[in-house]
Design an enzyme around this catalytic site. Structure first.
Site, mmCIF file in Angstrom:
data_model
loop_
_atom_site.group_PDB
_atom_site.id
_atom_site.type_symbol
_atom_site.label_atom_id
_atom_site.label_comp_id
_atom_site.label_asym_id
_atom_site.label_seq_id
_atom_site.Cartn_x
_atom_site.Cartn_y
_atom_site.Cartn_z
ATOM 1 N NE ARG A 53 44.504 59.539 -103.533
ATOM 2 C CZ ARG A 53 44.232 58.875 -104.646
ATOM 3 N NH1 ARG A 53 44.706 57.659 -104.818
ATOM 4 N NH2 ARG A 53 43.494 59.422 -105.573
ATOM 5 C CE LYS A 68 55.085 71.691 -87.153
ATOM 6 N NZ LYS A 68 55.488 73.000 -86.587
ATOM 7 C CD GLU A 108 65.353 75.126 -83.558
ATOM 8 O OE1 GLU A 108 64.598 74.977 -82.583
ATOM 9 O OE2 GLU A 108 65.033 75.802 -84.561
ATOM 10 C CE LYS A 115 60.007 68.448 -83.153
ATOM 11 N NZ LYS A 115 60.366 69.162 -84.362
ATOM 12 C CD GLU A 161 52.952 74.404 -84.348
ATOM 13 O OE1 GLU A 161 53.744 73.754 -85.033
ATOM 14 O OE2 GLU A 161 52.844 75.645 -84.395
ATOM 15 N NE ARG A 179 55.300 69.722 -83.852
ATOM 16 C CZ ARG A 179 55.457 68.740 -84.729
ATOM 17 N NH1 ARG A 179 54.592 67.749 -84.763
ATOM 18 N NH2 ARG A 179 56.478 68.737 -85.566
ATOM 19 C CG ASN A 188 56.142 77.751 -83.036
ATOM 20 O OD1 ASN A 188 56.837 77.134 -83.843
ATOM 21 N ND2 ASN A 188 54.825 77.631 -83.000
ATOM 22 C CG HIS A 196 61.005 79.387 -84.082
ATOM 23 N ND1 HIS A 196 61.677 78.943 -82.967
ATOM 24 C CD2 HIS A 196 61.409 78.579 -85.104
ATOM 25 C CE1 HIS A 196 62.452 77.914 -83.295
ATOM 26 N NE2 HIS A 196 62.309 77.678 -84.586
ATOM 27 C CG HIS A 249 59.985 82.343 -88.355
ATOM 28 N ND1 HIS A 249 58.909 81.572 -88.004
ATOM 29 C CD2 HIS A 249 60.976 81.463 -88.682
ATOM 30 C CE1 HIS A 249 59.233 80.289 -88.091
ATOM 31 N NE2 HIS A 249 60.475 80.204 -88.504
ATOM 32 C CG HIS A 281 65.920 78.348 -88.528
ATOM 33 N ND1 HIS A 281 64.747 79.055 -88.674
ATOM 34 C CD2 HIS A 281 65.689 77.434 -87.538
ATOM 35 C CE1 HIS A 281 63.841 78.575 -87.824
ATOM 36 N NE2 HIS A 281 64.387 77.600 -87.130
HETATM 37 N N1 GLY Z 1 60.148 72.692 -85.669
HETATM 38 C C1 GLY Z 1 59.019 72.849 -84.867
HETATM 39 C C2 GLY Z 1 58.115 71.673 -84.857
HETATM 40 O O1 GLY Z 1 58.499 70.594 -85.246
HETATM 41 O O2 GLY Z 1 57.001 71.828 -84.472
#
Ligand code: GLY
Length: 338
Positions: free
Chosen positions: A113, A135, A177, A213, A223, A227, A231, A234, A238, A251
């Protein structure tokens, strides 16, 4: 330089230090069992250097590429810890790019956990984006990042020296990025990218992108609103990435293409120039309907329209709705010869 990122569960440091890898034990608690996770694309000496500082380290080398983010390797990582009797007091250390960070972070988040997770990102892309914000995820049946969680690391070490072995195309990939966050959040960083010789001020560019960031993820960890600005580029990016397959564009290259149609015309002129300067594509020959089909199945879809990030002015952004028709039209901007 060291900054503390605030999360809902505490804080974690991001340490910026040239040559910092050799001093990782000063920043990370390696005086315990540590699973050092890397991949076959990362110079082996990086993980070995980390390993040599661990009291009881074990190395796990994933294959390079998205395959590493599978449930198969997730299980292998869990077994590597279980078979060595890791407890909740032990840790996982990622030494690699975004794929390694995502896979190792998710493995750390799930074992018992959740055990401590440290990240040493070794690409521009992972230094400025995926290593910050907690993430973690793996893929399932071709759907990227569908199994995962938010799991803040215990520490992130950004060592610019590790970028020296990075192939040029990977360097360009990461700059997409940096350009993304500068264009939407910081006009002066974008101007620096425009006005300095390409890659000349990489340490500063990486640091500023990370700080931008950091501000975003501190204000919206999960998000739910702000946040989503990350994107930018993206949505179409994507879609392009999904139909390119393994041999296609990276990417960041797809994000570069995806940003262009989402800008006001005067912004696009500057973006186009900046992308070319950093070796990123600005045009593509692509099956537009196939891209749009992928985009419309995107998880961010709301009703008939999709929310996109739009840049009307350098350094600023807005969230806007786009229909399938509007997105298809937008793709014409990327046509070769347009
Ligand atoms: N890569 C986008 C984020 O971290 O939300």
């Amino acid at each position: 330089m060291r900054v503390e990122v605030c999360t809902s569960t505490g804080t974690y440091p991001i340490i910026f230090e040239q040559g910092g890898l050799g001093k990782a034990s000063e920043y990370f608690n390696l005086n315990r069992k540590a699973l050092v996770v890397t991949d076959t694309g990362v110079p082996e000496s990086y993980a070995q250097s980390l390993l040599s500082m661990c009291k009881e380290g074990a190395l796990f080398t994933l294959p390079q590429g998205e395959e590493a983010k599978s449930l198969h390797y997730f299980e292998q990582l869990q077994l590597a810890m279980l078979n060595r009797s890791f407890t909740r007091k032990d840790c996982v250390v990622a030494v690699g790019g975004g794929v390694v960070g995502d896979a190792a972070g998710f493995a750390a988040a799930c074992y018992m956990r959740g055990i401590d997770f440290y990240n040493v990102p070794t690409t521009v892309l992972s230094q400025v984006d995926s290593s910050i914000g907690g993430k973690t995820a793996v893929n399932l049946q071709g759907v990227k990042n569908i199994v995962g969680c938010f799991y803040p690391p215990k520490g992130v070490l950004i060592d610019s020296e590790l970028l020296q072995t990075l192939p040029k195309r990977q360097m360009n990939n990461g700059y997409a990025e940096i350009i993304k966050i500068a264009l939407t959040r910081d006009a002066s960083l974008f101007e620096m990218l425009e006005n300095s010789p390409p890659f000349a001020r990489i340490e500063e560019a990486v640091r500023q992108a990370v700080l931008l960031k950091q501000e975003v993820v501190e204000r919206d960890e999960r998000e739910e609103s702000l946040r989503k600005v990350l994107n930018f580029g993206h949505t179409l990016g994507h879609g392009i990435e999904a139909i390119q397959g393994q041999e296609g564009l990276y990417h960041g290259e797809c994000v570069a293409l995806g940003m262009l149609p989402m800008c006001a015309p005067e912004v696009r002129v500057r973006l186009n120039k900046a992308l070319k300067k950093y070796g990123l594509p600005t045009q593509i020959k692509v099956d537009k309907q196939a891209v749009i089909d992928k985009v419309m199945h995107d998880k961010k879809r709301e009703g008939d329209a999709i929310t996109v990030v739009y840049c009307g002015e350098v350094g600023r952004f807005s969230f806007e709705q786009r229909t399938e028709e509007q997105l298809t039209d937008a793709l014409y901007i990327l046509e070769v010869g347009s």
